[in-house]
Structure formats: structure tokens, C-alpha cells
Design a protein around this motif. Structure first.
Motif, PDB file in Angstrom:
ATOM      1  N   LYS A 137       0.834  -1.208   0.000  1.00 30.32           N
ATOM      2  CA  LYS A 137       0.000   0.000   0.000  1.00 30.32           C
ATOM      3  C   LYS A 137       0.867   1.256   0.000  1.00 30.32           C
ATOM      4  N   PHE A 138       1.973   1.205   0.753  1.00 29.59           N
ATOM      5  CA  PHE A 138       2.898   2.336   0.786  1.00 29.59           C
ATOM      6  C   PHE A 138       3.512   2.553  -0.593  1.00 29.59           C
ATOM      7  N   GLY A 143       4.138   5.529  -5.464  1.00 30.45           N
ATOM      8  CA  GLY A 143       4.233   5.392  -6.914  1.00 30.45           C
ATOM      9  C   GLY A 143       3.209   6.233  -7.645  1.00 30.45           C
ATOM     10  N   GLU A 144       2.068   6.484  -7.012  1.00 35.84           N
ATOM     11  CA  GLU A 144       0.995   7.224  -7.663  1.00 35.84           C
ATOM     12  C   GLU A 144       1.332   8.707  -7.830  1.00 35.84           C
ATOM     13  N   ASP A 145       1.689   9.385  -6.731  1.00 41.60           N
ATOM     14  CA  ASP A 145       1.988  10.823  -6.838  1.00 41.60           C
ATOM     15  C   ASP A 145       3.148  11.265  -5.938  1.00 41.60           C
ATOM     16  N   GLY A 146       3.953  10.312  -5.480  1.00 39.08           N
ATOM     17  CA  GLY A 146       5.118  10.667  -4.670  1.00 39.08           C
ATOM     18  C   GLY A 146       4.792  11.115  -3.260  1.00 39.08           C
ATOM     19  N   SER A 147       3.591  10.751  -2.787  1.00 40.12           N
ATOM     20  CA  SER A 147       3.202  11.186  -1.438  1.00 40.12           C
ATOM     21  C   SER A 147       2.578  10.037  -0.655  1.00 40.12           C
ATOM     22  N   ASN A 181       5.187  14.563   1.091  1.00 39.60           N
ATOM     23  CA  ASN A 181       5.380  14.519  -0.353  1.00 39.60           C
ATOM     24  C   ASN A 181       6.871  14.389  -0.612  1.00 39.60           C
ATOM     25  N   ILE A 182       7.283  13.204  -1.067  1.00 40.46           N
ATOM     26  CA  ILE A 182       8.702  12.926  -1.270  1.00 40.46           C
ATOM     27  C   ILE A 182       9.254  13.756  -2.423  1.00 40.46           C
ATOM     28  N   SER A 183       8.439  13.972  -3.445  1.00 39.44           N
ATOM     29  CA  SER A 183       8.906  14.700  -4.635  1.00 39.44           C
ATOM     30  C   SER A 183       9.251  16.151  -4.300  1.00 39.44           C
TER      31      SER A 183
END
Length: 197
Positions: A137-138, A143-147, A181-183
Motif C-alpha cells: 500500500k505504501f 508510486g501514484e503521486d510521490g506522497s 510529499n517525497i517529490s
């Protein structure tokens, strides 16, 4: 010559004086108790503290390094005490969860939170990256939006000191949603608190 019996004449007067003193003291105590209760239920009525969580140093977090099981996550927790009393807390531990899994323990030392002031509490959470990245899930969220979202829970126990006279046991339960948000290396938090006396 006959000496008058003074003690018998003074006895009713002494009893009457004693009764008047007791009555005045009782009325005074009732008035003071009423004022204190009025203050407790109006001015001193406990209000929930305002809490914000700020993870810092996100650029140093290495989520996807091989063989990395945990990383230190520096955090600043701001707690605004909207009450008149000072809240003195004991040692406690907060927990950070992803979904229903604990991914970090957050030590919170004893603190003093003065009334009508904001206090910053610095702490370090040992974030268990190994557990996070093994959760599908993480990986899906990142992977979806970097968050991704985490939840944080803590219970602060201690005593509220009112006007340097009254000391009342109190517990503050804190529940926070923390957004990462990792990005963009950005974070945001929303916390709900509840004080119990």
C-alpha cells in the motif's frame, strides 16, 4: 461584701459571639467556593490545546537505500496552551502509524506548557523504513503521486497548575494526520486534541 457572679453573665454573650463567628465564616466559605466554581466553569474551563507536527530534514531521508531498515526523522511539535493554567507533563511515548502498522516510536520528555503560550518540543522518531517499503500500500501511494500519509498518536499525562494554588491531574490525547510529499519534500499536518481532567 458580696462579689457579683461575672462568669455566668458572660457565658450567653460568649456563646452568641461564637455562633456569629461561625455563621460569618460559613457564609464567607460558601461565597469563596461559589466564586471558585464559577471561575472553574467559565474562565478556567479547560480548552483543548492546538497541536501541529513539523517533520524536518526530509531531504536527508533515504527511503529506498538497500539494506536500510530505519532512519532518524527529526520532528518539531508545536503545542499552544489556550488555558490559564500551566500544564506540566511526564515522560511519554508517541506512535507513528502507516495504516494500522506502527512504523516509529516518538519519545517525548517531560515538559512545561505555560498558559496562553506556544511551546516547541523537539524529538526524533526512529522511522522503520524497512517496514514501510515492504508494504504494498505504501509503494502504491508513493508510486501514484510521490506522497503518503502517516498518523501519529500520543498521550500526555501530568498536572495543571492553576494560580499557583490548585493542582489538577490532566491527560491530553493527541491524534494527527501527517502528509508527506517525497517529490517536493513538503509536509503538512492536521491534529485533533482532547483534554481530560
Amino acid at each position: 461584701m458580696v462579689t457579683p457572679n461575672i462568669s455566668q453573665n458572660q457565658k450567653p454573650r460568649t456563646t452568641r459571639t461564637l455562633k456569629i463567628c461561625l455563621l460569618v465564616s460559613t457564609i464567607f466559605l460558601i461565597i469563596v467556593a461559589t466564586i471558585i466554581l464559577s471561575l472553574v466553569f467559565t474562565i478556567f474551563k479547560p480548552k483543548n490545546p492546538i497541536v501541529n507536527v513539523y517533520p524536518i530534514g526530509l531531504k536527508n531521508l533515504k527511503f529506498f537505500q538497500p539494506n536500510l531498515t530505519s532512519v532518524p526523522l527529526n520532528m518539531v511539535v508545536t503545542i499552544k496552551n489556550p488555558n490559564y493554567g500551566t500544564f506540566k507533563t511526564k515522560n511519554s511515548t508517541g506512535y507513528i502509524n502507516f495504516q494500522d502498522t506502527i512504523v516509529a516510536k516518538v519519545p517525548i520528555g517531560p515538559n512545561i506548557f505555560p498558559g496562553h503560550k506556544t511551546t516547541n518540543v523537539s524529538t526524533i522518531a526512529d522511522l522503520m523504513i524497512g517496514i514501510l517499503i515492504s508494504d504494498q500500500k505504501f509503494l502504491s501511494d508513493v508510486g501514484e503521486d510521490g506522497s503518503f500519509n502517516l498518523t501519529a498518536k500520543a498521550t500526555l499525562q501530568g498536572k495543571v497548575h492553576l494560580i499557583n494554588v490548585l493542582k489538577v491531574k490532566a491527560t491530553v490525547n493527541i491524534f494527527c494526520d501527517v502528509f508527506f510529499n517525497i517529490s517536493s519534500l513538503d509536509t503538512d499536518s492536521y491534529c485533533i486534541t482532547k483534554i481530560k481532567l
